[in-house]
Design an enzyme around this catalytic site. Structure first.
Site, short mmCIF file in Angstrom:
data_model
loop_
_atom_site.label_atom_id
_atom_site.label_comp_id
_atom_site.label_asym_id
_atom_site.label_seq_id
_atom_site.Cartn_x
_atom_site.Cartn_y
_atom_site.Cartn_z
N HIS A 1 35.08 -36.30 3.31
CA HIS A 1 34.63 -37.23 2.28
C HIS A 1 35.16 -36.84 0.90
O HIS A 1 34.64 -37.26 -0.12
CB HIS A 1 33.10 -37.32 2.27
CG HIS A 1 32.55 -37.84 3.55
ND1 HIS A 1 32.66 -39.15 3.94
CD2 HIS A 1 31.92 -37.21 4.58
CE1 HIS A 1 32.12 -39.32 5.13
NE2 HIS A 1 31.65 -38.13 5.54
N TRP B 1 -2.95 -2.74 -1.54
CA TRP B 1 -2.53 -4.12 -1.80
C TRP B 1 -3.38 -4.95 -0.86
O TRP B 1 -3.21 -4.89 0.36
CB TRP B 1 -1.04 -4.27 -1.49
CG TRP B 1 -0.54 -5.64 -1.76
CD1 TRP B 1 -0.55 -6.70 -0.90
CD2 TRP B 1 0.03 -6.10 -2.97
NE1 TRP B 1 -0.02 -7.78 -1.51
CE2 TRP B 1 0.34 -7.46 -2.77
CE3 TRP B 1 0.31 -5.50 -4.19
CZ2 TRP B 1 0.93 -8.23 -3.77
CZ3 TRP B 1 0.89 -6.27 -5.17
CH2 TRP B 1 1.20 -7.61 -4.97
N ARG C 1 5.81 -0.35 -6.21
CA ARG C 1 5.71 -1.22 -5.05
C ARG C 1 4.64 -2.30 -5.22
O ARG C 1 4.56 -3.22 -4.42
CB ARG C 1 5.31 -0.40 -3.82
CG ARG C 1 6.39 0.51 -3.36
CD ARG C 1 5.85 1.54 -2.44
NE ARG C 1 6.90 1.97 -1.54
CZ ARG C 1 6.93 1.67 -0.26
NH1 ARG C 1 5.99 0.98 0.29
NH2 ARG C 1 7.93 2.07 0.48
N GLU D 1 26.27 -19.11 -0.49
CA GLU D 1 26.08 -17.75 -0.95
C GLU D 1 27.41 -16.98 -0.89
O GLU D 1 27.74 -16.21 -1.79
CB GLU D 1 24.98 -17.07 -0.12
CG GLU D 1 24.72 -15.61 -0.40
CD GLU D 1 24.34 -15.28 -1.83
OE1 GLU D 1 24.07 -16.19 -2.64
OE2 GLU D 1 24.35 -14.08 -2.16
N LYS E 1 29.27 -15.29 -4.11
CA LYS E 1 29.67 -13.87 -4.17
C LYS E 1 31.14 -13.75 -4.55
O LYS E 1 31.51 -12.93 -5.39
CB LYS E 1 29.46 -13.16 -2.81
CG LYS E 1 28.05 -12.88 -2.39
CD LYS E 1 27.35 -11.78 -3.14
CE LYS E 1 26.61 -12.32 -4.32
NZ LYS E 1 25.25 -12.73 -4.14
N ASN F 1 -2.12 2.17 5.78
CA ASN F 1 -1.17 1.10 5.43
C ASN F 1 -0.97 0.25 6.67
O ASN F 1 -0.88 0.79 7.77
CB ASN F 1 0.20 1.68 5.06
CG ASN F 1 0.20 2.31 3.69
OD1 ASN F 1 -0.82 2.29 3.00
ND2 ASN F 1 1.33 2.86 3.30
N GLY F 2 -0.86 -1.06 6.48
CA GLY F 2 -0.62 -1.94 7.63
C GLY F 2 -1.81 -2.84 7.88
O GLY F 2 -2.70 -2.98 7.03
N GLU G 1 31.62 -14.62 -8.27
CA GLU G 1 31.03 -13.65 -9.17
C GLU G 1 31.87 -12.40 -9.36
O GLU G 1 32.02 -11.91 -10.48
CB GLU G 1 29.69 -13.16 -8.61
CG GLU G 1 28.53 -14.03 -8.87
CD GLU G 1 27.27 -13.40 -8.29
OE1 GLU G 1 26.39 -13.06 -9.07
OE2 GLU G 1 27.18 -13.25 -7.05
N LYS H 1 22.24 -8.45 -14.68
CA LYS H 1 21.44 -8.30 -13.46
C LYS H 1 20.14 -9.11 -13.55
O LYS H 1 19.75 -9.76 -12.60
CB LYS H 1 21.13 -6.82 -13.22
CG LYS H 1 20.37 -6.55 -11.94
CD LYS H 1 21.23 -6.85 -10.73
CE LYS H 1 20.44 -6.84 -9.43
NZ LYS H 1 21.14 -7.60 -8.37
N CYS I 1 0.82 -1.21 0.00
CA CYS I 1 0.00 0.00 0.00
C CYS I 1 0.86 1.26 0.00
O CYS I 1 1.98 1.26 0.49
CB CYS I 1 -0.86 0.02 1.24
SG CYS I 1 -1.88 -1.43 1.42
C1 F6R Z 1 23.92 -13.55 -7.69
C2 F6R Z 1 22.77 -13.16 -8.48
C3 F6R Z 1 22.07 -14.18 -9.28
C4 F6R Z 1 20.56 -14.03 -9.11
C5 F6R Z 1 19.81 -14.98 -10.05
C6 F6R Z 1 18.32 -14.93 -9.83
O1 F6R Z 1 24.51 -12.48 -7.03
O2 F6R Z 1 22.41 -12.02 -8.49
O3 F6R Z 1 22.48 -15.46 -8.93
O4 F6R Z 1 20.26 -14.31 -7.78
O5 F6R Z 1 20.10 -14.65 -11.37
O6 F6R Z 1 17.83 -13.64 -10.04
P1 F6R Z 1 16.43 -13.21 -9.47
O7 F6R Z 1 16.53 -13.24 -7.99
O8 F6R Z 1 16.19 -11.84 -10.02
O9 F6R Z 1 15.43 -14.21 -9.97
#
Ligand code: F6R
Length: 616
Positions: A512, A75, A27, A489, A493, A100-101, A496, A611, A2
């Site tokens: 193992h 929403w 949003r 994760e 990172k 909102n809420g 990447e 991205k 909202c």
């Molecule tokens: C890693 C990264 C990618 C996304 C993946 C899914 O840093 O950004 O591994 O996590 O491409 O993307 P979304 O979350 O937008 O579906």
């Protein structure tokens, strides 16, 4: 989610309100509305299901003009998306409210107000607020005083804007669990749930704090705090580009986004926590009924979002007692799946446009009940207007804001927060969750932004440790239990953005196979909260040290681990074990960031990556 916009001015403010709503569109919402005090001193409103453009078209057909008004994008939480449920809500013809809420005790208030003769015209929890206020005005005719009294009866979360035809000189606001900001103009003032909505009209803002009530007039603003004492809130000048698309004081977007995490986690929690439980309605009007039927969960996602899902599996099974399967979307979409009865399909995505995740959702939805289809689909997503959200039955939006750095950081931690809210909601509705534990976790969630700030304060320590990686070509990440996906994760990172080959293993798997790789050229990074697996983890680390491997350990300050030869311990703030995956992610993000900076890579746009992966 909202959105609220309000204004009190000497000019017609219809366009300001509609433009404000447009700026909040990203949003996500399902209906929109506006109420204004017209030239004859009467309240008038227009509401439409669908986009703000529909509302705009309605205003073109039947224009509204006024100098005092409130507007809202809704929403749905209580009551389906429909015109009668859209805000603003009225009591009689002279009082209007947008909200909102979620009001937790709305059923009880509704019953009381009905007994007093109030007639309800919507299914929303919001309508109780406007009638309650109307009722309070009977004994306390001053609008501000009445609002102060009425909100004392509300349990739950709210950001409110109120106008009255009886007191046309003021716009009132109340904040508890849902953010509100006042925009300061010259001879006019504004209100919104996000300053973004008001940048068209002002660059000076005053943020309301929890429990604040504000009386906003054309020529001034008065605020009272939670104890009813008059307070001054600092006014802040906004500089163009200070937010989203600007790195500000940071060298890279990634670093900026890492440091935004306390704020965006806070935002993701806003309006979703009751006094000692999670507000299930935050997932939508049908959520409680649907959650009660869930017997299994299937999670599907890619990359970082997949790691968030892996953490959630530990939570869902432990706290909600629900069997959970998780799979990467690119695999799930191409195989014949056997669906257990009453399985909730959950997709997780920052962008909501990832081709594999979308295809997996579409495949899941295409399964008919005879083919053993899913009970319903739920998206955990950062973009309210994305395809994933539009095509899912339910959604919970993470409130990370735009993520510019290709390597996902704040999207991940807000996904984890959303998944914890989901776990607690499922556990609550199914009666599987101990009430005391839920209250404890709700409390811990409230404190989480502070814990994250404390973790980020270790920035310089992590930067120093990153030097150990400058000449390395490989690294191992270890974790146990829900920290294993955190290690995954961390490894992702590092790969990447620094292009160092990194692998993650559950610590118990070391002997193992991967132990064969360990020597002085293979740094081993470990996350070690103080839980029942700590002693086992410590023996795994001995195995590494015995082979000359250099250890970097992020350990709970109460874990009794200390620096030694070849062992670098970073003491982490103490946190509830179940929330540790969120906290321990931060130093790993910082580590990969500083290693990448040392290596001189393109941190925000690493090679070969995009991205949003909207193609296969
Ligand atoms: C890693 C990264 C990618 C996304 C993946 C899914 O840093 O950004 O591994 O996590 O491409 O993307 P979304 O979350 O937008 O579906």
């Amino acid at each position: 989610m909202c959105g609220i916009v309000g204004a009190v001015a000497e000019r017609n403010i219809t366009a300001v309100l509609v433009e404000g709503l447009k700026r909040l569109e990203y949003r996500g919402y399902d209906s929109a509305g506006v109420a204004l005090l017209n030239g004859q001193g009467q309240l008038e409103r227009r509401r439409r299901v669908g986009k703000v453009s529909e509302l705009q078209a309605a205003l073109n057909d039947e224009p509204l003009a006024g100098r005092l008004g409130i507007a809202h994008t809704r929403w749905a939480t209580h009551g389906a998306p429909s015109e009668r449920n859209a805000h603003p809500h009225f009591s009689g013809q002279e009082l209007a409210v947008v909200h909102n809420g979620i009001i937790e005790n709305h059923e009880q208030l509704r019953a009381q107000l009905k007994d007093l003769g109030y007639v309800f015209s919507s299914d929303t929890d919001t309508e109780v607020i406007v009638h309650l206020l109307e009722h309070t005005l009977k004994t306390q005719p001053d609008l501000t005083a009445a609002l102060k009294e009425a909100v004392k009866q509300l349990h739950g979360a709210y950001g409110l804007a109120v106008i009255s035809a009886q007191q046309p000189d003021r716009l009132l606001a109340a904040r508890s669990g849902s953010p509100l900001v006042i925009g300061l103009g010259l001879g006019e003032n504004f209100l919104a749930s996000d300053q973004l909505a008001l940048r068209q009209v002002t660059d000076r803002f005053m943020y309301l704090e929890e429990g604040d009530i504000a009386e906003i007039r054309r020529d001034g603003v008065q605020i009272w705090d939670v104890d009813g004492k008059p307070v001054q809130r600092e006014s802040v000048q906004y500089h163009e580009g200070a937010e989203a698309a600007d790195k500000g004081e940071f060298r890279h977007f990634m670093l900026k986004e890492i440091f935004e995490q306390p704020k965006v986690v806070q935002r993701t929690l806003e309006g979703r926590l009751g006094s000692n439980q999670v507000l299930v309605q935050a997932f939508g009007p049908q959520a409680a009924e649907l959650f009660a039927k869930v017997r299994n969960v299937q999670i599907v996602a890619c990359g970082t979002s997949y790691h968030a899902g892996m953490v959630a599996r530990y939570w869902l099974e432990e706290l909600a007692g629900i069997p959970c399967q998780i799979e990467v979307a690119s695999e799930f979409r191409y195989r014949k799946v056997v669906v257990q009865p009453d399985t909730l399909f959950i997709s997780i995505s920052q962008s909501g446009e990832t081709a594999d995740t979308l295809a997996a959702l579409r495949n899941a939805k295409a399964l008919s009940p005879e083919q053993g289809g899913y009970l319903a689909s739920l998206a955990i997503c950062n973009v309210g207007i994305s395809s994933l959200v539009r095509e899912s039955d339910l959604c919970l939006l993470t409130q990370a804001g735009p993520e510019i750095g290709v390597a996902s950081t704040k999207a991940f931690t807000t996904q984890l927060v959303a998944l914890m809210l989901l776990t607690l909601s499922l556990g609550q509705v199914r009666g599987a969750l101990d009430k005391q534990l839920e209250a404890e976790l709700v409390d811990e969630l409230r404190r989480l932004p502070t814990r994250l700030d404390e973790a980020l304060a270790m920035d310089a320590v992590v930067e120093k440790i990153s030097e150990l990686f400058a000449e390395k070509h490989h690294a191992l990440f270890l974790g146990r239990g829900a920290q294993y996906p955190v290690a995954m994760e961390g490894a992702l990172k590092l790969k990447e953005i620094s292009y160092i080959h990194a692998e993650a293993y559950p610590a118990g798997e070391l002997k193992h196979g991967p132990l064969a790789l360990v020597d002085s050229d293979m740094p081993v990074v470990t996350v070690a909260p103080n839980n029942e697996l700590l002693e086992k983890l410590k023996s795994n680390l001995q195995e590494v040290r015995a082979r000359g491997g250099e250890l970097i350990v992020f350990a709970d300050q109460q874990a009794g681990m200390s620096n030694g030869e070849g062992t670098h311990v970073v003491n982490m703030p103490h946190i509830h074990d179940l929330l540790a995956p969120i906290l321990y992610t931060l130093p790993l993000q910082l580590l990969s960031y500083y290693v990448a900076v040392l290596k001189g890579t393109d941190v925000d746009q690493p090679r070969n990556l995009a991205k949003s992966v909207t193609v296969e």
